[in-house]
Design an enzyme around this catalytic site. Structure first.
Site, PDB file in Angstrom:
ATOM      1  CD  GLU A   1      -1.096  -3.913  10.308  1.00 51.02           C
ATOM      2  OE1 GLU A   1      -2.042  -4.486  10.882  1.00 51.02           O
ATOM      3  OE2 GLU A   1      -1.219  -2.857   9.678  1.00 51.02           O
TER       4      GLU A   1
ATOM      5  NE  ARG B   1      -2.605  -7.672  12.975  1.00 50.99           N
ATOM      6  CZ  ARG B   1      -3.523  -7.701  12.021  1.00 50.99           C
ATOM      7  NH1 ARG B   1      -4.213  -8.810  11.809  1.00 50.99           N
ATOM      8  NH2 ARG B   1      -3.760  -6.657  11.258  1.00 50.99           N
TER       9      ARG B   1
ATOM     10  CE1 TYR C   1      -6.454   1.225  12.803  1.00 50.77           C
ATOM     11  CE2 TYR C   1      -5.846   1.918  10.587  1.00 50.77           C
ATOM     12  CZ  TYR C   1      -6.286   0.945  11.461  1.00 50.77           C
ATOM     13  OH  TYR C   1      -6.556  -0.296  10.987  1.00 50.77           O
TER      14      TYR C   1
ATOM     15  CG  HIS D   1      -2.445   1.877  12.979  1.00 46.21           C
ATOM     16  ND1 HIS D   1      -1.757   2.701  12.135  1.00 46.21           N
ATOM     17  CD2 HIS D   1      -2.932   0.886  12.217  1.00 46.21           C
ATOM     18  CE1 HIS D   1      -1.839   2.238  10.899  1.00 46.21           C
ATOM     19  NE2 HIS D   1      -2.554   1.133  10.919  1.00 46.21           N
TER      20      HIS D   1
ATOM     21  CG  HIS E   1     -11.460  -3.734  10.284  1.00 50.04           C
ATOM     22  ND1 HIS E   1     -10.532  -2.858   9.777  1.00 50.04           N
ATOM     23  CD2 HIS E   1     -10.769  -4.830  10.656  1.00 50.04           C
ATOM     24  CE1 HIS E   1      -9.315  -3.393   9.851  1.00 50.04           C
ATOM     25  NE2 HIS E   1      -9.433  -4.593  10.368  1.00 50.04           N
TER      26      HIS E   1
ATOM     27  CG  ASN F   1      -2.158   0.834   0.997  1.00 51.24           C
ATOM     28  OD1 ASN F   1      -2.339   1.403  -0.076  1.00 51.24           O
ATOM     29  ND2 ASN F   1      -3.028   0.878   1.993  1.00 51.24           N
TER      30      ASN F   1
ATOM     31  CG  ASP G   1      -4.511  -1.764  14.744  1.00 54.23           C
ATOM     32  OD1 ASP G   1      -4.571  -2.037  13.527  1.00 54.23           O
ATOM     33  OD2 ASP G   1      -3.442  -1.519  15.346  1.00 54.23           O
TER      34      ASP G   1
ATOM     35  CD1 TRP H   1      -2.145   7.726   9.911  1.00 55.89           C
ATOM     36  CD2 TRP H   1      -1.634   5.746   8.991  1.00 55.89           C
ATOM     37  NE1 TRP H   1      -3.292   7.200   9.417  1.00 55.89           N
ATOM     38  CE2 TRP H   1      -3.028   5.985   8.850  1.00 55.89           C
ATOM     39  CE3 TRP H   1      -1.097   4.552   8.505  1.00 55.89           C
ATOM     40  CZ2 TRP H   1      -3.887   5.065   8.224  1.00 55.89           C
ATOM     41  CZ3 TRP H   1      -1.947   3.637   7.895  1.00 55.89           C
ATOM     42  CH2 TRP H   1      -3.320   3.927   7.753  1.00 55.89           C
TER      43      TRP H   1
ATOM     44  CD  GLU I   1      -3.705  -5.047  14.572  1.00 61.63           C
ATOM     45  OE1 GLU I   1      -4.899  -5.358  14.735  1.00 61.63           O
ATOM     46  OE2 GLU I   1      -3.239  -4.725  13.475  1.00 61.63           O
TER      47      GLU I   1
ATOM     48  CG  ASP J   1      -3.887  -2.311   2.690  1.00 58.70           C
ATOM     49  OD1 ASP J   1      -4.768  -1.978   3.502  1.00 58.70           O
ATOM     50  OD2 ASP J   1      -2.759  -2.719   3.018  1.00 58.70           O
TER      51      ASP J   1
ATOM     52  NE  ARG K   1      -9.578  -2.615  13.527  1.00 56.82           N
ATOM     53  CZ  ARG K   1      -8.801  -1.963  12.655  1.00 56.82           C
ATOM     54  NH1 ARG K   1      -7.544  -2.328  12.455  1.00 56.82           N
ATOM     55  NH2 ARG K   1      -9.301  -0.958  11.956  1.00 56.82           N
TER      56      ARG K   1
ATOM     57  CG  HIS L   1      -2.346  -6.984   7.615  1.00 57.99           C
ATOM     58  ND1 HIS L   1      -1.509  -6.289   6.772  1.00 57.99           N
ATOM     59  CD2 HIS L   1      -3.371  -6.162   7.903  1.00 57.99           C
ATOM     60  CE1 HIS L   1      -2.015  -5.079   6.565  1.00 57.99           C
ATOM     61  NE2 HIS L   1      -3.122  -4.977   7.253  1.00 57.99           N
TER      62      HIS L   1
HETATM   63  C1  CS2 Z   1      -4.532  -2.071   9.858  1.00 60.09           C
HETATM   64  C2  CS2 Z   1      -4.424  -1.855   8.392  1.00 60.09           C
HETATM   65  O1  CS2 Z   1      -5.853  -3.932   9.259  1.00 60.09           O
HETATM   66  C3  CS2 Z   1      -5.125  -3.438  10.139  1.00 60.09           C
HETATM   67  O2  CS2 Z   1      -4.854  -3.973  11.222  1.00 60.09           O
HETATM   68  O3  CS2 Z   1      -3.382  -1.888  10.583  1.00 60.09           O
HETATM   69  O4  CS2 Z   1      -5.631  -1.291   7.985  1.00 60.09           O
HETATM   70  C4  CS2 Z   1      -3.295  -0.954   7.928  1.00 60.09           C
HETATM   71  O5  CS2 Z   1      -3.508   0.344   8.418  1.00 60.09           O
HETATM   72  C5  CS2 Z   1      -3.278  -0.946   6.414  1.00 60.09           C
HETATM   73  O6  CS2 Z   1      -3.153  -2.269   5.970  1.00 60.09           O
HETATM   74  C6  CS2 Z   1      -2.119  -0.105   5.891  1.00 60.09           C
HETATM   75  O7  CS2 Z   1      -2.077  -0.181   4.482  1.00 60.09           O
HETATM   76 MG    MG Z   2      -3.254  -3.170  12.243  1.00 59.11          MG
END
Ligand code: CS2
Ligand code: MG
Length: 402
Positions: free
Chosen positions: A262, A283, A159, A212, A122, A37, A210, A402, A236, A316, A147, A312
């Site tokens: 991830e 992950r 996020y 993040h 999600h 991504n 998450d 991010w 996460e 994307d 989640r 993951h």
């Molecule tokens: C995230 C993702 O799915 C997740 O746990 O961390 O959405 C991540 O932000 C994206 O894959 C980034 O491209």
């Molecule tokens: Mg994640």
């Protein structure tokens, strides 16, 4: 059987996907996902310019030797671009192998270890009430694990929460968008979200969250402790994991299960985390961690230390990776859970597939190989469009994660 052609297509049915197609002299072809991504063209060029010429004439059944050839032969090892390219080749070769042997890929990974692959959805909302509603909606859809992410009071965006109720797609066309972040506001807010969620959902539903990559180890320890009454399935990416021993400190303070990986692309990113049992779920994804050949080794190493998989599975990662992840998740013994963000209808049309969802579980289907295809004519109607993941800054302007 010999490889006769390896070609890359980039299509953008709502977001960019990089797909490798490997063709053979027996008319069987395989597909691999090389989507990274925000850096898609890097992987496409790595495949087209540096990998494809080396594949012609090779035996596609030699998944191990070809993996080692691409990993050790490049001299420059690891990294998300090269490991995503290796993954695309590896998964396409497993697809070919399954088709040639007329069996689904899971049978080549040890066979079925379970009836279905537990997945998590999600859910999100601009505030706690909207997040509660979205979790309830996903439970009504049949998910057993959800989640939850919500907007943070005082922050314009965060996020995991889409703007304007659109499906969540973090990559945006044009140059990177910038957002502002406050850890203090976040740490005050998240325990309130999960107190209300657990009260609404009862004890049975698996709840996940998450972070993040946004906390320091001690902040993550505090959040983990604050969330212990709500018995999360996992917390996460609590902290950036380049320094794997960050997780030792979190582990010393909380029993909330931890998931990370991830953004990892090889076992070397996680070996201390796993060996020290500083985490509970790994992950790493098949598309970014060298494909099925490497991920099988990661899972087997993790099994020695009571660490389970939690791959993951965001939008994307293309349906090719979703299919491969479901074959992998059906077979590996130390499977934990699989992320499931449904792709758009346009994406599903470009990548017709056999995998399915029912009652909180997914199944890859029993078609030979991966059970996913690429409609090349339709894919060509969605040309690549450069897009970037966002940039995050603290309220004082300091560039942040991010
Ligand atoms: C995230 C993702 O799915 C997740 O746990 O961390 O959405 C991540 O932000 C994206 O894959 C980034 O491209
Ligand atoms: Mg994640």
């Amino acid at each position: 059987m010999k490889i006769t052609k390896a070609s890359v297509s980039i299509t953008s049915p709502g977001r960019n996907f990089v797909t490798l197609k490997i063709e053979t002299d027996e008319g069987i072809y395989g597909l691999g996902d090389g989507t990274l991504n925000g850096r898609e063209l890097a992987v496409a060029a790595y495949l087209t310019e540096h990998v494809a010429p080396c594949l012609i004439g090779r035996d596609p059944f030699q998944t191990e030797d070809i993996w080692q050839y691409l990993y050790r032969g490049a001299y420059w090892r690891r990294g998300p671009v090269s490991m995503s390219a290796i993954a695309a080749v590896d998964v396409a070769l497993w697809d070919i192998k399954g088709k040639a042997l007329n069996t689904p890929v899971y049978n080549l990974l040890g066979g079925r270890s379970r009836d279905g692959v537990l997945v998590y959805a999600h859910a999100n909302g601009a505030d706690i009430d909207k997040a509660l509603d979205d979790v309830a909606r996903h439970i009504d859809l049949g998910y057993l694990a959800v989640r939850a992410q919500s907007g943070i009071p005082g922050l314009a965006s965060t996020y995991g929460v889409p703007k304007g109720g659109q499906p969540y797609e973090p990559a945006e066309k044009g140059l990177p968008k910038e957002s502002l972040w406050s850890t203090e506001k976040y740490l005050r807010h998240v325990p309130k979200l999960f107190a209300k969620l657990r009260d609404q959902c009862g004890e049975e539903v698996h709840l996940l969250h998450d972070c993040h990559h946004r906390l320091t180890p001690i902040e993550a320890a505090r959040l983990g402790k604050d969330l212990e009454p709500y018995r999360l399935f996992w917390l996460e990416d609590p902290t950036p994991a380049e320094l794997q021993e960050n997780f030792r400190l979190i582990r010393q303070h909380t029993t909330t299960p931890l998931a990370v990986g991830e953004v990892f692309n090889s076992i070397w990113d996680a070996q201390d985390l796993i060996r020290s049992q500083w985490i509970d779920y790994i992950r790493m994804s098949i598309v970014h961690a060298g494909g099925l050949t490497h991920m099988k080794k990661v899972a087997d190493f993790a099994a020695l230390y009571n660490v389970r998989t939690g791959c993951h599975g965001a939008t994307d990662l293309s349906p090719v990776t979703m299919a491969a992840a479901l074959h992998f998740g059906l077979a590996v013994h130390n499977f934990g859970i699989q992320e499931h963000m449904p792709h758009t209808t346009e994406t599903d049309a470009v990548f017709p597939h056999h995998y399915s969802f029912k009652g909180g579980y997914m199944h890859p289907g029993d078609a030979p190989g991966l059970g996913v295809d690429l409609d090349e004519a339709l894919a060509a109607k969605y040309p690549y469009q450069r897009a970037y993941l966002p940039i995050n800054r603290k309220l004082d302007g300091t560039l942040f994660d991010w």
